[in-house]
Design an enzyme around this catalytic site. Structure first.
Site, mmCIF file in Angstrom:
data_model
loop_
_atom_site.group_PDB
_atom_site.id
_atom_site.type_symbol
_atom_site.label_atom_id
_atom_site.label_comp_id
_atom_site.label_asym_id
_atom_site.label_seq_id
_atom_site.Cartn_x
_atom_site.Cartn_y
_atom_site.Cartn_z
ATOM 1 N N CYS A 2 44.167 32.086 59.494
ATOM 2 C CA CYS A 2 44.221 32.470 60.895
ATOM 3 C C CYS A 2 45.642 32.095 61.278
ATOM 4 O O CYS A 2 46.240 31.222 60.652
ATOM 5 C CB CYS A 2 43.310 31.645 61.809
ATOM 6 N N ARG A 27 48.142 36.526 58.274
ATOM 7 C CA ARG A 27 47.203 35.411 58.077
ATOM 8 C C ARG A 27 45.779 35.783 58.509
ATOM 9 O O ARG A 27 44.841 35.005 58.333
ATOM 10 C CB ARG A 27 47.656 34.193 58.886
ATOM 11 N N TRP A 74 41.097 35.314 61.208
ATOM 12 C CA TRP A 74 40.494 35.729 59.935
ATOM 13 C C TRP A 74 39.132 35.059 59.925
ATOM 14 O O TRP A 74 39.022 33.853 59.703
ATOM 15 C CB TRP A 74 41.353 35.267 58.763
ATOM 16 N N ASN A 100 42.865 26.953 63.475
ATOM 17 C CA ASN A 100 42.901 27.536 62.139
ATOM 18 C C ASN A 100 42.315 26.506 61.196
ATOM 19 O O ASN A 100 42.817 25.382 61.122
ATOM 20 C CB ASN A 100 44.359 27.858 61.768
ATOM 21 N N GLY A 101 41.250 26.861 60.488
ATOM 22 C CA GLY A 101 40.625 25.904 59.559
ATOM 23 C C GLY A 101 39.123 26.039 59.646
ATOM 24 O O GLY A 101 38.601 27.009 60.192
ATOM 25 N N GLU A 472 40.384 41.751 32.592
ATOM 26 C CA GLU A 472 41.130 41.572 33.842
ATOM 27 C C GLU A 472 42.639 41.476 33.563
ATOM 28 O O GLU A 472 43.451 42.034 34.304
ATOM 29 C CB GLU A 472 40.610 40.330 34.586
ATOM 30 N N LYS A 476 45.337 44.010 35.191
ATOM 31 C CA LYS A 476 46.484 43.557 36.012
ATOM 32 C C LYS A 476 47.766 44.198 35.484
ATOM 33 O O LYS A 476 48.587 44.667 36.254
ATOM 34 C CB LYS A 476 46.641 42.020 35.970
ATOM 35 N N GLU A 479 47.891 48.087 36.228
ATOM 36 C CA GLU A 479 48.047 48.570 37.602
ATOM 37 C C GLU A 479 49.414 48.288 38.201
ATOM 38 O O GLU A 479 49.878 49.061 39.015
ATOM 39 C CB GLU A 479 46.895 48.154 38.523
ATOM 40 N N HIS A 495 36.030 47.223 14.847
ATOM 41 C CA HIS A 495 35.272 48.473 14.965
ATOM 42 C C HIS A 495 36.122 49.596 15.546
ATOM 43 O O HIS A 495 35.578 50.573 16.065
ATOM 44 C CB HIS A 495 34.022 48.230 15.807
ATOM 45 N N LYS A 594 44.601 49.332 48.496
ATOM 46 C CA LYS A 594 43.972 48.012 48.475
ATOM 47 C C LYS A 594 42.459 48.128 48.544
ATOM 48 O O LYS A 594 41.732 47.413 47.876
ATOM 49 C CB LYS A 594 44.509 47.170 49.645
HETATM 50 O O1 M6R Z 1 37.509 45.156 47.612
HETATM 51 P P1 M6R Z 1 36.829 45.243 46.296
HETATM 52 O O2 M6R Z 1 36.758 43.924 45.592
HETATM 53 O O3 M6R Z 1 35.462 45.874 46.383
HETATM 54 O O4 M6R Z 1 37.719 46.191 45.431
HETATM 55 C C1 M6R Z 1 37.327 46.586 44.161
HETATM 56 C C2 M6R Z 1 38.467 47.235 43.405
HETATM 57 O O5 M6R Z 1 38.911 48.375 44.073
HETATM 58 C C3 M6R Z 1 39.645 46.260 43.226
HETATM 59 O O6 M6R Z 1 39.258 45.095 42.590
HETATM 60 C C4 M6R Z 1 40.757 46.933 42.401
HETATM 61 O O7 M6R Z 1 40.316 47.091 41.093
HETATM 62 C C5 M6R Z 1 42.063 46.125 42.473
HETATM 63 N N1 M6R Z 1 43.174 46.999 42.512
HETATM 64 C C6 M6R Z 1 42.226 45.194 41.319
HETATM 65 O O8 M6R Z 1 43.439 44.553 41.294
#
Ligand code: M6R
Length: 599
Positions: A2, A27, A74, A100-101, A472, A476, A479, A495, A594
């Site tokens: 926040c 924030r 937030w 905030n907290g 993961e 990362k 992307e 395999h 996002k």
């Molecule tokens: O907001 P969400 O966690 O539901 O989003 C899911 C995916 O769209 C999200 O994790 C996406 O894969 C990111 N770009 C990963 O870094």
């Protein structure tokens, strides 16, 4: 998270506070509000949504004064709406606070206040602070605030304004608070971003300190009322640097926030050797758990399966939300569907949740954004408390999802009569310190990144609970660096993927100590025999791993169930540094959004 800001001085106060809030919007941005001492009255405007919504409010034009506080929220307790927005007030609207907290003991304090006749209007943990100050106020605001602080458990960056004097009282514990020292004017804020254009003279309040701020002076005391001498720093940062906390990108900032984020996810949820979650689902009736999510959240769901089956012994399935929703899945009334999502707005996850609900399953959300669609649709939920995640590549949400899933699986075990092993509780307490050690490796990982940044392909191998970490790590890298990368369970290599291995292929192995370390070591040897370039994530330099690896990333040892939290952070850093060294737009990678709110 926040953001709070306050001002005492002669400048036009409303535009100053609104502009300040905009700088703090990173924030939190689900609601905002402002309060100014205007002609002996506290005048306040609050709104749901972003600062731009608040700014449109006509009555703001008629407010003026020389002392005011403001807040961008937030949500942690209570949905994001106008009533829950700050500032909050006492019954007589003579005391205003922004906070905030998290106040962990707010429920018991709220009960007490209600018994004494206080009318509490919001669902927040924060509003009780204003009422407690009212309770203790006997003509001395500072004295009343200090008495209240002694009752509060949890964290706060707090600013208090009354209708009596042009002064702000601030206090800090666990959440940031700074004071800007101007010439005939003073500022307070969560960070220096809204202050720096007015003054570069900054005081950083420490935990347990209280500040009394008027336009000409500031006094800092400890909570027992003894004066504290504070250094005034001359800050030379640009605004852009400040919003990112001096990090080059939000992603890096969010990676470095992870010690605090994990503390926040666990905060108040482990007490006296027990997991405390208030979930209104009768878990005794649950025969099967289905975890569903997308992207990074799906990877944490796979980790969740390992944890739930380990600690709660309930059969678990993991489904991509986009597949689950369209394949007419078999769902029963004794199933529990868990939807995991940072944003709480991912279209496929929402649709999967609705599909399961429609078929009678109980539903639980593990979500970061308070008040989001998923959090409103589920029967019960666990918030991550990770704060806003701005970088498109999810980092801190992922580790906090694992932390929340750990809490949940232990809680399920506990509810079915299992004694929780003290070892895991102890590790959960110290894991933030271990994350700090991983972060200390950032420069070393950057060196590794510079060696491999021009490769066209990467493989990531892990086993057991670290297999999803391999997935993961690969996601990362893909992307944000646009390098093709795949994650596999290490034993699957033989395999098929082994055909890809030659002297040009970097392979990241998750080889930290586990019940199957010897198996991973055999996989490393197999890759070495085919000239693959091995980067091993390990707990120590052993001759075996050193012999076969081009590079070692050494991370602190923890118990196997928590190792994904530690291990993935080195992979986040590797991906970040590769993308940054390639000069790419780390926070906004091409083609991605996002929050994927369309199917
Ligand atoms: O907001 P969400 O966690 O539901 O989003 C899911 C995916 O769209 C999200 O994790 C996406 O894969 C990111 N770009 C990963 O870094």
């Amino acid at each position: 998270m926040c953001g709070i800001i306050g001002y005492v001085g002669d400048k036009k106060i409303v535009p100053l506070l609104i502009e300040g809030l905009k700088k703090l919007e990173y924030r939190g941005y689900d609601s905002a509000g402002i309060c100014v001492l205007d002609g002996g009255m506290l005048k306040s405007i609050k709104d749901k949504g972003r600062i731009s919504e608040l700014e449109k409010e006509e009555p703001l034009k008629w407010i003026s004064g020389n002392a005011g506080i403001a807040h961008t929220r937030w949500a942690t307790h209570g949905k994001p709406d106008e009533i829950n927005a700050h500032p909050h007030f006492d019954c007589k609207k003579e005391i205003a606070i922004v906070h905030n907290g998290i106040i962990e003991n707010y429920q018991s304090l709220k009960k007490l206040l209600i018994k004494e006749g206080h009318m509490i209007s919001s669902e927040t943990d924060s509003e009780i602070i204003a009422h407690l100050i009212e309770k203790f106020y006997e003509g001395d605001l500072e004295e009343a605030v200090t008495r209240v602080l002694k009752l509060l458990e949890g964290t706060y960056g707090l600013a208090v304004l009354s209708n009596k004097e042009e002064k702000i009282i601030v206090a800090k514990k666990g959440s940031p608070l700074v004071i800007g020292v101007g010439d005939g004017e003073m500022f307070i804020a969560s960070d220096i971003s809204p202050i720096i254009e007015h003054t570069n003279k900054i005081i950083y309040l420490s935990d347990g300190e209280v500040g009394i701020i008027t336009k000409d002076r500031y006094i800092i005391k400890n909570i027992d009322g003894n004066g504290v001498d504070k250094k005034v720093h001359e800050v030379k940062w640009s605004i852009d640097q400040i919003e990112k906390g001096n990090f080059k990108h939000f992603m890096l900032k969010e990676i470095f926030e992870q010690p605090e984020v994990i503390r926040n996810t666990f905060r108040g949820r482990i007490k006296d050797g027990k997991i405390k979650l208030s979930l209104n689902i009768d878990f005794k009736k649950i025969k099967r758990i289905i975890l569903t999510a997308c992207g990074t959240s799906w990877h944490s769901a796979v980790i969740g399966k390992y944890l739930i089956e380990e600690y709660a012994k309930i059969p678990c399935e993991v489904d991509y939300a986009s597949e689950f929703r369209y394949r007419n899945p078999m769902v029963n009334t004794d199933d529990l569907l868990i939807a995991i999502s940072q944003s709480g707005e991912t279209a496929d996850t929402i649709a999967a949740l609705k599909e399961a609900k429609g078929k009678g399953a109980k539903t639980l959300g593990i979500v970061n954004v308070v008040g989001s669609t998923i959090s409103r649709e589920v029967d019960s939920g666990i918030y991550l408390h990770a704060g806003p995640e701005t970088g498109v590549a999810s980092t801190k949400a992922f580790t906090s999802q694992i932390a929340a899933l750990t809490l949940f699986s232990l809680y399920l075990g506990q509810e079915s009569g299992m004694d929780i092993d003290n070892e895991i509780l102890k590790e959960m307490e110290i894991i933030p310190e271990k994350i700090e050690k991983v972060l200390e490796n950032s420069e070393r990982i950057r060196n590794i990144a510079s060696r491999f940044k021009d490769k066209n392909n990467f493989l990531y191998f892990g086993r057991g609970i670290n297999f999803p970490v391999a997935l993961e790590g690969a996601l990362k890298l893909k992307e944000i660096s646009y390098i093709h990368a795949e994650g596999y369970p290490a034993a699957e290599m033989k395999h098929g993927p082994i055909a890809l291995i030659d002297k040009n292929m970097p392979i990241v192995f998750l080889a930290t100590k586990s019940s199957i370390s010897s198996k991973i070591l055999s996989n490393i040897e197999e890759v070495y025999a085919r000239d693959g370039k091995i980067i091993s994530v390990v707990n120590e330099k052993t001759p075996e791993v050193e012999k076969f690896s081009e590079e070692l990333i050494i991370v602190p040892e923890t118990i196997e169930e928590l190792s994904p939290i530690i291990n993935v952070i080195s992979l986040q850093l590797l991906a970040y540094h590769i993308a940054d060294l390639k000069g790419l737009d780390v926070d906004k990678p091409r083609n991605l959004a996002k929050s994927v709110t369309v199917e």
